[in-house]
Design an enzyme around this catalytic site. Structure first.
Site, PDB file in Angstrom:
ATOM      1  N   VAL A 315      37.481  26.006  24.868  1.00 39.12           N
ATOM      2  CA  VAL A 315      38.105  25.996  23.559  1.00 39.12           C
ATOM      3  C   VAL A 315      39.698  26.709  23.780  1.00 39.12           C
ATOM      4  O   VAL A 315      39.525  27.706  24.360  1.00 39.12           O
ATOM      5  CB  VAL A 315      37.338  26.620  22.583  1.00 39.12           C
ATOM      6  CG1 VAL A 315      38.300  26.634  21.214  1.00 39.12           C
ATOM      7  CG2 VAL A 315      36.057  25.804  22.082  1.00 39.12           C
ATOM      8  N   TRP A 586      30.982  46.778  31.325  1.00 37.46           N
ATOM      9  CA  TRP A 586      30.031  45.674  30.904  1.00 37.46           C
ATOM     10  C   TRP A 586      29.720  45.444  29.452  1.00 37.46           C
ATOM     11  O   TRP A 586      28.901  44.608  28.947  1.00 37.46           O
ATOM     12  CB  TRP A 586      28.837  45.995  31.550  1.00 37.46           C
ATOM     13  CG  TRP A 586      29.052  45.900  33.061  1.00 37.46           C
ATOM     14  CD1 TRP A 586      30.321  45.523  33.964  1.00 37.46           C
ATOM     15  CD2 TRP A 586      28.296  46.385  34.157  1.00 37.46           C
ATOM     16  NE1 TRP A 586      30.087  45.603  35.091  1.00 37.46           N
ATOM     17  CE2 TRP A 586      28.883  46.018  35.543  1.00 37.46           C
ATOM     18  CE3 TRP A 586      26.696  46.809  34.170  1.00 37.46           C
ATOM     19  CZ2 TRP A 586      28.302  46.432  36.634  1.00 37.46           C
ATOM     20  CZ3 TRP A 586      26.372  47.127  35.372  1.00 37.46           C
ATOM     21  CH2 TRP A 586      26.782  47.036  36.548  1.00 37.46           C
ATOM     22  N   HIS A 587      30.131  46.563  28.576  1.00 34.86           N
ATOM     23  CA  HIS A 587      29.567  46.475  27.200  1.00 34.86           C
ATOM     24  C   HIS A 587      30.968  46.382  26.007  1.00 34.86           C
ATOM     25  O   HIS A 587      31.033  47.366  25.217  1.00 34.86           O
ATOM     26  CB  HIS A 587      28.983  47.875  26.938  1.00 34.86           C
ATOM     27  CG  HIS A 587      27.473  47.951  27.656  1.00 34.86           C
ATOM     28  ND1 HIS A 587      27.060  48.929  27.619  1.00 34.86           N
ATOM     29  CD2 HIS A 587      26.985  47.045  28.334  1.00 34.86           C
ATOM     30  CE1 HIS A 587      25.737  48.656  28.690  1.00 34.86           C
ATOM     31  NE2 HIS A 587      25.881  47.669  28.820  1.00 34.86           N
TER      32      HIS A 587
HETATM   33  C1  LIG Z   1      26.816  42.690  34.230  1.00 31.77           C
HETATM   34  C2  LIG Z   1      26.413  43.085  32.825  1.00 31.77           C
HETATM   35  C3  LIG Z   1      25.402  43.595  32.635  1.00 31.77           C
HETATM   36  C4  LIG Z   1      24.896  44.016  31.128  1.00 31.77           C
HETATM   37  N1  LIG Z   1      23.696  44.489  31.026  1.00 31.77           N
HETATM   38  C5  LIG Z   1      23.478  44.748  29.869  1.00 31.77           C
HETATM   39  C6  LIG Z   1      22.104  45.325  29.600  1.00 31.77           C
HETATM   40  O1  LIG Z   1      21.317  45.537  30.510  1.00 31.77           O
HETATM   41  N2  LIG Z   1      21.477  45.255  28.458  1.00 31.77           N
HETATM   42  C7  LIG Z   1      22.460  45.087  27.269  1.00 31.77           C
HETATM   43  O2  LIG Z   1      22.039  45.147  26.249  1.00 31.77           O
HETATM   44  N3  LIG Z   1      23.644  44.486  27.393  1.00 31.77           N
HETATM   45  C8  LIG Z   1      24.124  44.424  28.808  1.00 31.77           C
HETATM   46  N4  LIG Z   1      25.453  43.878  28.873  1.00 31.77           N
HETATM   47  C9  LIG Z   1      26.059  43.391  27.643  1.00 31.77           C
HETATM   48  C10 LIG Z   1      25.835  42.335  26.968  1.00 31.77           C
HETATM   49  O3  LIG Z   1      25.545  41.293  27.856  1.00 31.77           O
HETATM   50  C11 LIG Z   1      26.857  41.817  25.989  1.00 31.77           C
HETATM   51  O4  LIG Z   1      27.056  43.008  25.136  1.00 31.77           O
HETATM   52  C12 LIG Z   1      26.471  40.719  25.208  1.00 31.77           C
HETATM   53  O5  LIG Z   1      26.211  39.334  25.884  1.00 31.77           O
HETATM   54  C13 LIG Z   1      27.533  40.197  24.287  1.00 31.77           C
HETATM   55  O6  LIG Z   1      27.344  38.994  23.635  1.00 31.77           O
HETATM   56  P1  LIG Z   1      28.503  37.975  22.910  1.00 31.77           P
HETATM   57  O7  LIG Z   1      27.711  37.087  22.438  1.00 31.77           O
HETATM   58  O8  LIG Z   1      29.505  38.876  22.348  1.00 31.77           O
HETATM   59  O9  LIG Z   1      29.238  37.405  24.407  1.00 31.77           O
HETATM   60  P2  LIG Z   1      28.807  36.953  25.597  1.00 31.77           P
HETATM   61  O10 LIG Z   1      27.172  37.081  25.835  1.00 31.77           O
HETATM   62  O11 LIG Z   1      29.595  37.349  26.829  1.00 31.77           O
HETATM   63  O12 LIG Z   1      29.082  35.343  25.124  1.00 31.77           O
HETATM   64  C14 LIG Z   1      30.435  34.599  25.181  1.00 31.77           C
HETATM   65  C15 LIG Z   1      30.369  33.315  25.525  1.00 31.77           C
HETATM   66  O13 LIG Z   1      31.543  32.654  25.111  1.00 31.77           O
HETATM   67  C16 LIG Z   1      31.755  31.682  26.265  1.00 31.77           C
HETATM   68  N5  LIG Z   1      33.328  31.379  26.044  1.00 31.77           N
HETATM   69  C17 LIG Z   1      34.345  32.463  26.202  1.00 31.77           C
HETATM   70  N6  LIG Z   1      35.355  31.865  25.889  1.00 31.77           N
HETATM   71  C18 LIG Z   1      35.066  30.717  25.481  1.00 31.77           C
HETATM   72  C19 LIG Z   1      36.142  29.616  25.319  1.00 31.77           C
HETATM   73  N7  LIG Z   1      37.393  29.767  25.078  1.00 31.77           N
HETATM   74  N8  LIG Z   1      35.605  28.213  24.923  1.00 31.77           N
HETATM   75  C20 LIG Z   1      34.173  28.090  25.065  1.00 31.77           C
HETATM   76  N9  LIG Z   1      33.638  29.065  25.579  1.00 31.77           N
HETATM   77  C21 LIG Z   1      33.711  30.223  25.519  1.00 31.77           C
HETATM   78  C22 LIG Z   1      31.702  32.682  27.453  1.00 31.77           C
HETATM   79  O14 LIG Z   1      31.619  31.819  28.752  1.00 31.77           O
HETATM   80  C23 LIG Z   1      30.258  33.142  26.997  1.00 31.77           C
HETATM   81  O15 LIG Z   1      29.293  32.307  27.477  1.00 31.77           O
HETATM   82  C24 LIG Z   1      25.862  43.531  30.496  1.00 31.77           C
HETATM   83  C25 LIG Z   1      26.895  42.593  30.474  1.00 31.77           C
HETATM   84  C26 LIG Z   1      27.270  42.437  31.783  1.00 31.77           C
HETATM   85  C27 LIG Z   1      28.521  41.646  31.863  1.00 31.77           C
END
Ligand SMILES: Cc1cc2nc3c(=O)[nH]c(=O)nc-3n(C[C@H](O)[C@H](O)[C@H](O)COP(=O)(O)OP(=O)(O)OC[C@H]3O[C@@H](n4cnc5c(N)ncnc54)[C@H](O)[C@@H]3O)c2cc1C
Ligand SMILES: *[C@@H]1O[C@H](CO)[C@@H](O)[C@H](O)[C@H]1NC(C)=O
Ligand SMILES: *[C@@H]1O[C@H](CO)[C@@H](O)[C@H](O)[C@H]1NC(C)=O
Ligand SMILES: *[C@@H]1O[C@H](CO)[C@@H](O)[C@H](O)[C@H]1NC(C)=O
Ligand SMILES: *[C@@H]1O[C@H](CO)[C@@H](O)[C@H](O)[C@H]1NC(C)=O
Length: 656
Positions: A315, A586-587
């Site tokens: 997007v 990562w957070h």
């Molecule tokens: C390596 C790693 C290890 C982690 N370990 C842990 C753990 O053990 N425990 C824990 O609680 N948390 C952990 N986290 C943190 C946790 O994963 C995140 O806090 C959580 O996933 C956040 O959710 P979200 O929906 O905000 O973002 P996300 O889960 O990152 O989702 C965002 C989504 O939007 C998509 N996106 C972005 N921009 C666009 C666009 N312009 N158009 C279309 N799609 C788009 C992305 O591709 C992605 O799929 C970890 C994170 C990482 C990176």
């Protein structure tokens, strides 16, 4: 052996599997050869480990093992556990109009899409920039292999003299998931809700409707396994399994922490608090990742006519009505080629995560007026988008063992591979998962810890991978290997549960494909540096316990030229160490901050509606006003649950 980036690690795993296969083939080949040549057989046969002749049944058994492992692998990666891709339909027939468009199928997007479409009258389009997760996501012990891969956004933060100097390029590497499930498809799977006092703080910051009781209420809702004719999304949690080979290490840690007066925590579901535990809830079942993308979205998507998912859809812009007051849809780039737009009747929901959500708002004219004007983007609503970036970060410490401790076989051990693929058990299905919470700034009886100790894993002699995946500079890794001189290492990471430092996300340019500029500002506040120093001193106190002394555990001196100019072990030395080795990103949270109302200080109100325009919400980790005391995936899941309920309430009349 020095290995390069994470992606080659993922290749390495495939390679290892292939090598095992080749070894077995060579074994079979060796048999044939030995029986044909019939020469000098004693040595040849024992070197190949083979009998001198065979009748064919043995080879049949081995082929059957291959076939079994191969079909077990296919079972793990079944495509139908993910939503079908609607892209081809759209290219053929164009787009329908939807009630809601959700941007991002990560943790939050998966939950909201699943909940909203429980109502068959609500038609939802979910757009995700990535594709389905690979098998390395499924086998959660391999998730570190995804860090530098095509399944991740692989940005680097802008240089910050206070942290990450020991990483390649001297910048913080910032991987996050770019696939169905988002970061939840490459995470460590730990599921914590945070601490009750985090939400008391949110309430003090104006978010009265976001109490700990509310979080608990939605946590229970999420965990409820509703029986229904049609599948319904749910949260699947289990404790991490550990192997018997991990017992000695666990005992060691618990013995040491007990000597320091820290209690064992038996139940983290009621919130994080001071103590140590290995009873860690995780999105896992039988050694497999149970991301919400699988258990909420994948489980329902292919049954619901009212939910369309398009993958590889980036997007690029939110579309507004002519008078700019109402969000009416989005523009997106499909597979990097097709420019499409989709229209919405009710709302656009942004769930692109704490870096990409602010980026998309900024690209669409929502954000600080000055910043947008500089880039030639007409500003629609002047809101503090991108500010308030917070993250726990991590400071790794390494301790060397003088006396060996029991460890499990390596992940690429043939036994580990067959245990996993045939039974979903063994080292590939289990993790050493011990964590501790301490309060560096109060009595340790406090119920509100400020420091999280994680990892507690063993690096076997000469094994550099777990340091390399952190993207540490080669000379630092080589220095560590040298200092360790063939001894096992215990690695412990310390994370700030309530960092004071605040960063900011800005656009690099008006081009939606340009990575954003991330100023993390980690450890820029003196208080954060001092808390990290207290963590080092805490680990030194652990080293002084009888339990640690028994194994001769000592902090390893990590050679860092600049810090080695200072007296070793002085405060100044460790503050220097922080500059080089305080890493991790990562957070990230907080960049579309929620408050009582959207205004100069906050981007969204308590119902997550973006200020200054209609029909636009942000639903993901970016809305947190302050980071929670524990990993962020759990709170993000609950934020999305609550958001879905609020959205249904707000549109109840119109969609009835
Ligand atoms: C390596 C790693 C290890 C982690 N370990 C842990 C753990 O053990 N425990 C824990 O609680 N948390 C952990 N986290 C943190 C946790 O994963 C995140 O806090 C959580 O996933 C956040 O959710 P979200 O929906 O905000 O973002 P996300 O889960 O990152 O989702 C965002 C989504 O939007 C998509 N996106 C972005 N921009 C666009 C666009 N312009 N158009 C279309 N799609 C788009 C992305 O591709 C992605 O799929 C970890 C994170 C990482 C990176
Ligand atoms: C932990 O403490 C128990 C009881 O004191 C002792 O039996 C055990 O050997 C200790 N184990 C380790 C690894 O320190
Ligand atoms: C915890 O408190 C006890 C007694 O109050 C003290 O002996 C111990 O050293 C403290 N431990 C830590 C880690 O602060
Ligand atoms: C480590 O062990 C290997 C094999 O046991 C040996 O060849 C090597 O010299 C050792 N290295 C160091 C630094 O002790
Ligand atoms: C320690 O706690 C006190 C009181 O709770 C607080 O004022 C102070 O800022 C804290 N110090 C640090 C370094 O966090």
């Amino acid at each position: 052996m020095i290995l390069s980036a994470g992606f080659s690690q993922c290749r390495l795993f495939i390679l290892a599997t292939v090598l095992v296969a080749l070894a077995v083939l060579a074994f079979i080949g060796g048999t044939t050869l030995a029986s044909v040549s019939n020469a000098n057989s004693a040595t040849t046969a024992s070197r190949a480990g083979c009998a001198t002749s065979e009748m064919g049944s043995a080879e049949g058994l081995i082929s059957s093992l291959f076939a079994t492992i191969n079909s077990a692998k296919c079972e793990l990666t079944r495509a139908d556990q993910w939503p079908a891709d609607f892209a081809d339909q759209v290219l053929k027939n164009g787009l329908d109009e939807y009630d809601f468009i959700i941007v991002g199928a990560g943790t939050a997007g998966s939950v909201v899409a699943s909940r909203l479409t429980e109502n068959p009258r609500i038609k939802v389009l979910l757009l995700e920039a990535g594709a389905d997760p690979p098998i390395e996501s499924e086998i959660f012990t391999l998730s570190s292999r995804l860090h530098g891969s095509i399944y991740a956004w692989t940005d680097y933060a802008e240089p910050n003299p206070n942290c990450c100097q020991g990483m390649r390029r001297g910048r913080c590497y910032w991987p996050r998931g770019k696939m169905i499930g988002g970061s939840g498809s490459m995470s460590g799977n730990i599921f914590l809700l945070g601490n009750q006092q985090d939400f008391d703080r949110w309430q003090q910051l104006g978010c009265e409707e976001w109490s700990w009781d509310e979080m608990q209420f939605f946590y229970e809702k999420a965990s409820m396994n509703e029986s229904s004719a049609q599948p319904v999304g749910e949260l699947v949690l289990n404790y991490f399994e550990s192997l018997k080979e991990h017992n000695e290490l666990a005992q060691l840690i618990f013995n040491a922490s007990r000597e320091l007066g820290l209690p064992y925590i038996s139940d983290l579901a009621k919130g994080t608090r001071v103590g140590y535990t290995k009873a860690i809830p995780a999105n896992i079942a039988r050694g497999r990742r149970m991301s919400v993308a699988k258990t909420y979205l994948g489980q329902v998507a292919n049954y619901r006519q009212n939910l369309n998912v398009i993958k590889n859809a980036l997007v690029t812009k939110i579309l507004f009505s002519a008078d700019k007051s109402q969000a009416i849809g989005v523009e997106f780039l499909l597979s990097g080629r097709h420019r499409l737009s989709a229209l919405v009747r009710s709302e656009v929901l942004i769930a692109a995560g704490a870096i990409n959500s602010p980026q998309l708002l900024l690209l669409s004219g929502i954000g600080p007026r000055e910043h947008l004007t500089e880039l030639g983007i007409p500003p629609l609503a002047d809101l503090p988008v991108g500010y308030n970036l917070q993250d726990h970060g991590m400071l790794p410490l390494l301790l060397s063992f003088e006396r060996e401790i029991e460890t499990s076989p390596g992940l690429s051990d043939p036994q580990s591979i067959s245990d996993y693929f045939l039974h979903q058990t063994g080292p590939l299905a289990a993790g050493v998962s011990i964590m501790g919470f301490i309060n560096t700034n109060a009595s340790n009886s406090s119920s509100y810890p400020d420091l999280h100790l994680v990892s507690h894993t063993i690096i076997p002699p000469g094994e550099a991978y777990s340091l390399q995946f952190l993207q540490l500079r080669d000379e630092i890794v080589a220095g560590i290997m040298r200092e360790a001189s063939n001894r096992s290492l215990l690695q412990i990471y310390g994370s700030l549960l309530r960092p004071q430092s605040r960063g900011r996300v800005l656009l690099r340019s008006a081009d939606p494909q340009a990575p954003p500029r991330i100023y993390n500002n980690y450890a820029s506040e003196r208080a954060d540096q001092l808390t990290l120093l207290s963590y080092v001193r805490f680990v030194q106190r652990m080293c002084a316990t009888t339990a640690f002394r028994h194994f001769g555990l000592k902090l390893l001196h990590v050679p860092i030229e600049e810090c080695d100019l200072l007296a070793y072990d002085s405060d100044a030395y460790w503050l220097c160490y922080v500059k080089f080795l305080y890493i991790g990103a990562w957070h990230p949270v907080g960049t579309c901050r929620m408050g009582a109302d959207a205004n100069r200080h906050t981007v969204v109100d308590q119902r997550l509606r973006v200020g200054g325009v209609n029909g636009l919400r942000v639903v993901d980790a970016s809305i947190m006003p302050a980071i929670t005391s524990g990993n962020t995936n759990g709170p993000t899941t609950i934020i999305a649950e609550k958001a879905a309920t609020m959205i249904e309430e707000d549109w109840n009349q119109e969609l009835a």
